[in-house]
Scaffold this active site. Structure first.
Site, PDB file in Angstrom:
ATOM      1  N   SER A   1       0.867  -1.189   0.000  1.00 10.77           N
ATOM      2  CA  SER A   1       0.000   0.000   0.000  1.00 10.77           C
ATOM      3  C   SER A   1       0.894   1.227   0.000  1.00 10.77           C
ATOM      4  O   SER A   1       2.095   1.125   0.249  1.00 10.77           O
ATOM      5  CB  SER A   1      -0.875   0.026   1.255  1.00 10.77           C
ATOM      6  OG  SER A   1      -0.137   0.498   2.377  1.00 10.77           O
ATOM      7  N   ASP A   2       0.332   2.387  -0.286  1.00  8.39           N
ATOM      8  CA  ASP A   2       1.128   3.591  -0.044  1.00  8.39           C
ATOM      9  C   ASP A   2       1.009   3.917   1.444  1.00  8.39           C
ATOM     10  O   ASP A   2       0.233   3.294   2.183  1.00  8.39           O
ATOM     11  CB  ASP A   2       0.697   4.750  -0.948  1.00  8.39           C
ATOM     12  CG  ASP A   2       1.838   5.771  -1.095  1.00  8.39           C
ATOM     13  OD1 ASP A   2       2.823   5.692  -0.340  1.00  8.39           O
ATOM     14  OD2 ASP A   2       1.754   6.650  -1.975  1.00  8.39           O
ATOM     15  N   TRP A   3       1.793   4.880   1.861  1.00  4.42           N
ATOM     16  CA  TRP A   3       1.912   5.203   3.290  1.00  4.42           C
ATOM     17  C   TRP A   3       0.530   5.495   3.916  1.00  4.42           C
ATOM     18  O   TRP A   3      -0.078   6.523   3.612  1.00  4.42           O
ATOM     19  CB  TRP A   3       2.829   6.420   3.451  1.00  4.42           C
ATOM     20  CG  TRP A   3       3.051   6.854   4.859  1.00  4.42           C
ATOM     21  CD1 TRP A   3       2.139   7.431   5.692  1.00  4.42           C
ATOM     22  CD2 TRP A   3       4.269   6.733   5.600  1.00  4.42           C
ATOM     23  NE1 TRP A   3       2.702   7.680   6.900  1.00  4.42           N
ATOM     24  CE2 TRP A   3       4.023   7.265   6.874  1.00  4.42           C
ATOM     25  CE3 TRP A   3       5.540   6.233   5.309  1.00  4.42           C
ATOM     26  CZ2 TRP A   3       5.001   7.326   7.866  1.00  4.42           C
ATOM     27  CZ3 TRP A   3       6.513   6.299   6.299  1.00  4.42           C
ATOM     28  CH2 TRP A   3       6.234   6.831   7.552  1.00  4.42           C
TER      29      TRP A   3
END
Ligand code: BGC
Length: 757
Positions: A286-288
């Site tokens: 996932s992104d942050w």
């Protein structure tokens, strides 16, 4: 740890490491390991934490850090990001490998956007080189320097197509074109990952941000994306596909929602297309915090729901939301997700770890001596200088004001970025020391015989930001340096002005609505030009800027981006003619923010107007107060010499589906010095089952020619070049007429045509 525990753990570690023979495939090793893992340990592999405390000091007692430390010991962490340097990496890995039950190694991720300690040009600049070999080398050496510091995985390349210069992250990508973007994406994958992932100093790469993050509405970062399947498949996805085809090991999803669904939970993208149609066998991170952010999107009810949506959507690893580690067990009990989802995700993650060789040596490349030798090594610095020179684009050069003369000429170097050693490093240079770039002043001072004087003219920022997290405050009031700069301009033969964006003015979270020269720089430019019209403007920036006034009033413009550690040397070599610029713009430079998004490969519309002619009414697709065209178009860039294109021909007028057509052109250097030209091939499908772009780049070649020299350049066109995602939602080429253009930029008009049977 008691003795029994130790023996059990050692025997398990022994089992994991040595029970498999060399012949057994990684898949078998993964399956075996998976069968030994508890549910908690499996979920742990899907959990990624940011490192933020000093692992070599005493273990943290309180809060978040304490939890993370405990989780590491219990084998509940699969990966760490932002832990770097041999000493730190080794000490964290030691916890995972020696203290957790199964001793599964962590994979250490880091953003190598343009280099590690040695900073390369920002990716947008490197794309301007159109030199895929140089870009591959840049990635390879960034990987080497970072691997020597313990990194085994990078969150790069960013392969988002970008059409809107308001978006600060355009600096991280290869610009607006899917063909160039695909070649650059594949080159970076080859550079980072090498031939084989277990070869020395190779690291796993990530294609990000999946998908359509570059289409954030109005160029505002993290904003909504609403585009049709046509744009998604024809414009956005090709570079991701190219990365997948090049064997990339991981993908990162994106912060945006796409047509109403946050990308993090988008099963169409991640399960149907990526893991389904494309057969991608790596894992998706996932992104942050993007799993948690689905609550803010208004898509997930609560944290648990967000976890469910992300797993079902195909996100394998949770970066910093701590949702998987806390919620997946319950979701499984409640039968909202099933074990197959988890096993699949964990298998994908373990597989990459095996491929990297982390199970053979969890402390891959962790050797302080080697780290010292490789950090800032000459080969890396030299490559960063080479690609920096190649990235520079000459936008204007009237009366051959450039190159400067090395002797005799009095030169005044003016501008807030002239002596700046920090801005050329650009954004996303987290491992680099601040103020370590060669400034333009230093680069020019290497030319000992010149008569160089310097004046700052104006400060660009009020307060120098400490780094990544701070907003930049621009100076809009203090003009005290103007007088000295104007006085200097009056005394010299030529003025070199270095203006543009501060290093942290583009990048993540750095969207802007105004794209002129920030702060007081425009005013300074005008006053200095009034005092001495012989101005060479060197622009440093992370995105296309609006340079209308300069384009009309200043004789020379050099687009120098943020070029990294060797910036000043590269710029000086171009200014003095030791390097003849050959860069071409990978993004259109607008005339006005009102034109954005602006891109050369647009559709025709039903009312395109007659090119260059007044259509005699207002009812055509245009602005009443500005031209439609870019100030400097995609593919544009000058040289200190000139090139002439003649004898443009096609080998035949019809193309059979199994055959090919060759397009030829003679390119001649008609100027006085040796130079390189990027010869560009564009195609147009003028009529199809869906409307098609007015022109699409489908090939390019770099030729180097001595004065007077001529070369025949040829391109082979096949059915594959004509395919697109059509009205039947199929990737196909449709019979009919196609136009071919060959020239030095996207405005090329000279065309030939053929018919596809
Ligand atoms: C960015 C990613 C990056 C990640 C980890 C996020 O804010 O969007 O591109 O890889 O942080 O640093």
């Amino acid at each position: 740890m008691n003795m029994n525990h130790l023996v059990l753990k050692l025997s398990l570690v022994f089992f994991i490491h040595f029970s498999t023979t060399a012949q057994q495939s990684i898949d078998i090793k993964v399956a075996e390991l998976l069968s030994k893992m508890t549910l908690e340990e499996k979920i742990g592999q899907m959990n990624q934490y940011n490192g933020f405390w000093n692992f070599t000091g005493p273990s943290p007692e309180e809060g978040d850090a304490k939890v993370k430390y405990e989780h590491l010991r219990k084998g509940l962490v699969g990966s760490m990001l932002n832990v770097r340097g041999v000493r730190d990496v080794r000490s964290v890995q030691k916890i995972a490998v020696e203290e957790s039950r199964l001793g599964i190694p962590l994979i250490f991720g880091f953003d190598l956007i343009h280099g590690y300690k040695t900073v390369f040009p920002i990716p947008l600049a490197e794309a301007a080189s159109w030199d895929v070999k140089a870009i591959e080398l840049s990635a390879k050496l960034a990987a080497k320097e970072a691997a020597a510091a313990g990194i085994n995985w990078t969150f790069a390349p960013m392969v988002d197509i970008t059409r809107d210069a308001r978006w600060g992250r355009v600096m991280e990508g290869a610009g607006e074109d899917p063909y160039l973007g695909s070649l650059v994406a594949a080159a970076r994958v080859r550079g980072f990952q090498g031939e084989k992932l277990n070869a020395p100093f190779t690291i796993a790469a990530t294609a990000k941000h999946f998908a359509a993050y570059g289409f954030a509405e109005a160029g505002r970062d993290y904003n909504t994306v609403d585009i049709g399947l046509n744009t998604l498949h024809n414009m956005v996805l090709p570079p991701f596909k190219a990365a997948a085809d090049a064997g990339i090991k991981t993908f990162m999803n994106s912060f945006n929602d796409l047509n109403g669904i946050p990308a993090t939970a988008d099963a169409y993208l991640q399960r149907d297309i990526l893991k389904g149609d494309w057969g991608f066998e790596g894992f998706v991170v996932s992104d942050w915090g993007s799993i948690r952010e689905m609550m803010d999107h208004g898509y997930a009810r609560d944290r648990k729901h967000a976890g469910e949506l992300a797993v079902l959507g195909g996100s394998d690893m949770d970066m910093e939301s701590s949702i998987y580690i806390n919620e997946l067990e319950t979701l499984l009990e409640e039968k909202k997700i099933n074990l197959a989802h988890i096993d699949d995700a964990v298998s994908r993650i373990l597989k990459v770890k095996y491929e990297l060789g982390l199970f053979d040596d969890p402390y891959l490349y962790c050797n302080e001596e080697v780290e010292k030798q490789i950090t800032g090594a000459q080969e890396i610095v030299e490559a960063s200088l080479e690609v920096a020179k190649k990235s520079i684009v000459l936008l204007k050069n009237e009366n051959n004001i450039l190159p400067l003369r090395k002797k005799g000429q009095k030169i005044g170097l003016i501008g807030p970025l002239a002596a700046d050693k920090n801005s050329p490093l650009g954004n996303w240079r987290i491992a680099a020391e601040n103020n370590t770039a060669i400034s333009v002043l230093e680069g020019m001072q290497n030319y000992k015989d010149n008569r160089l004087s310097h004046a700052q003219g104006v400060r660009l920022v009020e307060k120098v930001p400490a780094g990544f997290h701070e907003e930049v405050a621009i100076n809009t009031t203090d003009k005290t340096g103007f007088e000295a700069a104007i006085a200097l301009a009056k005394k010299v033969d030529v003025v070199v002005m270095v203006l543009g964006e501060y290093g942290f003015q583009s990048g993540e979270g750095r969207s802007r609505t105004q794209l002129g020269l920030p702060g007081l720089q425009q005013e300074l430019l005008e006053k200095v030009t009034m005092a001495n019209p012989n101005v060479v403007l060197v622009v440093m920036n992370g995105r296309p800027l609006i340079l209308n006034w300069a384009a009309e009033n200043v004789p020379a413009i050099v687009e120098a981006w943020h070029l990294g550690t060797q910036s000043g040397n590269a710029i000086a070599q171009v200014l003095y003619g030791d390097y003849n610029p050959s860069g071409k713009l990978p993004m259109s430079f607008p005339r006005s923010v009102g034109q954005l998004p602006l891109y050369y490969n647009h559709k025709s519309t039903g009312r395109p107007g007659a090119e260059g002619e007044d259509p005699g009414s207002v009812f055509w697709s245009h602005y009443g107060d500005e031209k439609n065209s870019a100030l400097f178009p995609f593919g544009f860039g000058l040289s200190y010499t000139e090139f002439e294109y003649t004898n443009f021909q096609l080998s035949t007028a019809t193309l059979d589906r199994s055959g090919s057509i060759t397009a030829f052109v003679d390119v001649k250097n008609t100027g006085a010095v040796k130079g390189k030209e990027v010869v560009q091939l564009y195609l147009q499908d003028p009529y199809a089952s869906t409307t098609r772009p007015v022109k699409e780049l489908k090939g390019f070649q770099m030729v180097e020619l001595a004065p007077g020299e001529s070369k025949k350049v040829s391109f082979i066109i096949t059915e594959a070049d004509l395919k697109f995602y059509n009205a039947k939602q199929q990737w196909d080429a449709e019979s009919g007429i196609f136009h071919v253009y060959i020239g030095g930029n996207s405005l090329v008009k000279n065309k030939r045509s053929f018919e596809l049977n």
